[in-house]
Design a protein around this motif. Structure first.
Motif, short mmCIF file in Angstrom:
data_model
loop_
_atom_site.label_atom_id
_atom_site.label_comp_id
_atom_site.label_asym_id
_atom_site.label_seq_id
_atom_site.Cartn_x
_atom_site.Cartn_y
_atom_site.Cartn_z
N ASN A 183 1.27 -1.21 -0.20
CA ASN A 183 0.17 -0.47 -0.11
C ASN A 183 0.98 1.45 -0.27
N PRO A 184 0.70 1.82 -1.10
CA PRO A 184 2.92 2.63 -0.82
C PRO A 184 1.42 3.99 -1.02
N ASP A 185 1.96 5.02 0.03
CA ASP A 185 1.42 6.26 0.34
C ASP A 185 1.55 7.48 -0.71
N ILE A 186 0.57 7.79 -1.40
CA ILE A 186 0.25 8.74 -2.35
C ILE A 186 0.54 10.14 -2.05
N GLY A 187 0.13 10.68 -1.19
CA GLY A 187 0.42 11.84 -0.05
C GLY A 187 1.39 12.32 -0.21
N ALA A 188 2.65 10.61 0.25
CA ALA A 188 4.22 10.60 0.66
C ALA A 188 4.87 11.17 -1.04
N ALA A 189 4.42 10.24 -1.64
CA ALA A 189 5.14 10.21 -3.26
C ALA A 189 5.11 12.06 -2.94
N ASN A 190 3.79 12.53 -3.09
CA ASN A 190 3.23 14.21 -3.65
C ASN A 190 4.14 14.94 -3.31
N GLU A 191 4.41 14.77 -1.62
CA GLU A 191 5.52 15.11 -0.62
C GLU A 191 7.18 15.05 -1.27
#
Length: 456
Positions: A183-191
């Motif tokens: 489950n990758p963190d999409i918000g962390a990827a954007n940050e």
């Protein structure tokens, strides 16, 4: 064309007034300060001068404007070198007991050509102190210049480095959270993408600041302080003192001339009065002969048989009047008194006899003493027997010369006025002569010049 000539004459007259009338004052005002400064500074040892050279900036563009750019660099270095805070810190570190004000006055900064290298010199009575102060002040100035040129850039680079470190710390956790499985963190990827973009911008800005820092230039000490050869400033300072004294004397002379104006030169006086310069009374027999002939011609032109000598101002010396009178009478004539005083013999018939005096008003002895020799001339009131005349007598109309004090104001006889002037004449004296001519109606014949001043 006449206006420039008038201006030249006016300037020449002003210079002649100052030099002829006040040469003694100008001499004293020039020599006294010169001697005093020479005596005062002659016993003092000249101060030592330590010189160091500074590279104010390594940028080639600083020297591009030429003299204007050099002036800016010199002004910048001197502003730092004479600042109160810098000098106080240098004196404290060097443990030198000197006043910051005096040290600031002893600092000189000069440019060397059109380069950004300047020469900083410090004067002090102690050679060792002069060298220490020159080295310390030079190093402090270099530090201040570098801080001024590079301080803001360095501060910005430090802030960027700090921010880069902060972002790099955030980047690791954000990458792990964005790549977590299953489950990758999409918000962390954007940050993470935002942090990476900011890091890229910061690194680009730091690269630009690094380029600016490299082109900002670095100040440095090119040559440590060395003692300059000692020079004796006595001659220069004495010359300056003499020049200042001369200027002061000229100002005093100009103010005095404004209050009591004078006219320099005998010919200028004649031009002012509108009459000719008849001749010189004290330049030998030849000039006296010319004076006598011109005076007789002037008297003949105006139709007068009597001449009065007027001073500017006051009565004239008797010997001067006698000399002029003798020249006017001529070498071939001698005045014979019409009525010899009782107990005196009339030697008028003898060409080699003693000279006689012409009488003034009231029978008093006149100052117009005539000394001349030659063939006797029979005047209208003289009675000479035929036996006394043994040779032909040249007959011509006599022109009597008297001092103004010997002229009878009640006489109806017309009298010609001759003005006697020296090297310098006051304007007030000429006004007195004009008033005399206007009041008497007597014609003004001319001017007689003397080479020396005389007091009435």
């Amino acid at each position: 064309m006449t206006k420039p000539e008038g201006k030249i004459v006016e300037i020449d007259e002003v210079a002649a007034r100052v030099v002829r009338s006040y040469w003694a004052l100008l001499l004293v005002m020039t020599v006294v300060p010169l001697v005093l400064v020479g005596l005062v500074m002659g016993g003092q040892e000249p101060p030592s001068v330590a010189q160091s050279r500074l590279q104010a900036s390594s940028r080639a563009t600083d020297a591009a404007p030429g003299d204007a750019g050099v002036s800016i660099v010199v002004s910048q270095v001197k502003a730092f070198a004479t600042s109160e805070n810098l000098l106080s810190e240098v004196l404290r570190q060097q443990r030198v007991d000197r006043s910051t004000v005096k040290v600031a006055k002893a600092i000189e900064v000069t440019g060397l050509g059109t380069s950004t290298i300047v020469e900083l010199s410090v004067k002090d009575r102690d050679p060792g102190v002069a060298r220490r102060l020159a080295d310390a002040i030079g190093a402090a100035v270099v530090k201040e210049i570098n801080a001024s040129n590079q301080g803001s850039i360095t501060q910005q680079m430090d802030e960027i480095d700090k921010r880069v470190r902060e972002l790099e710390k955030k980047l690791g956790p954000l990458s792990r959270r964005a790549g977590a499985q299953p489950n990758p963190d999409i918000g962390a990827a954007n940050e993470r993408e935002r942090v990476q973009a900011e890091l890229t911008d910061l690194r680009s800005n730091r690269s630009d600041l690094q380029t600016q820092l490299s082109t900002a230039g670095t100040a440095s000490v090119v040559q440590p302080a060395v003692l300059a050869p000692r020079t004796n400033p006595v001659v220069m300072m004495a010359s300056i003192a003499g020049l200042v004294g001369l200027i002061g004397g000229i100002l005093i002379a100009v103010v005095t001339e404004m209050v009591r104006p004078t006219i320099p030169g005998q010919r200028r006086v004649a031009r002012r009065l509108g009459v000719p310069l008849l001749g010189w009374a004290d330049r030998g027999p030849v000039q006296l002969g010319h004076l006598g002939r011109r005076t007789r011609l002037a008297a003949k032109k105006e139709g007068v048989g009597r001449v009065t000598l007027v001073g500017t101002p006051g009565p004239l010396p008797a010997d001067l009047v006698s000399k002029v009178a003798s020249a006017v009478y001529g070498d071939d004539t001698k005045v014979v008194t019409a009525r010899p005083e009782k107990g005196e013999e009339d030697d008028g018939g003898d060409g080699d006899g003693p000279s006689l005096n012409s009488s003034g008003p009231g029978g008093k002895k006149s100052t117009s003493v005539v000394r001349a020799g030659g063939t006797a001339v029979i005047t209208k009131k003289s009675e000479v027997s035929p036996s006394e005349v043994t040779q032909p007598v040249p007959v011509r109309r006599l022109c009597h010369v008297h001092a103004f004090e010997d002229i009878d104001p009640g006489s109806d006889e017309a009298v010609g006025v001759v003005v006697v002037v020296g090297p310098v004449t006051r304007v007030a004296g000429l006004e007195t002569v004009r008033d005399l001519v206007a009041a008497s109606g007597w014609p003004l014949l001319g001017v007689v010049a003397t080479s020396r001043k005389f007091k009435g």
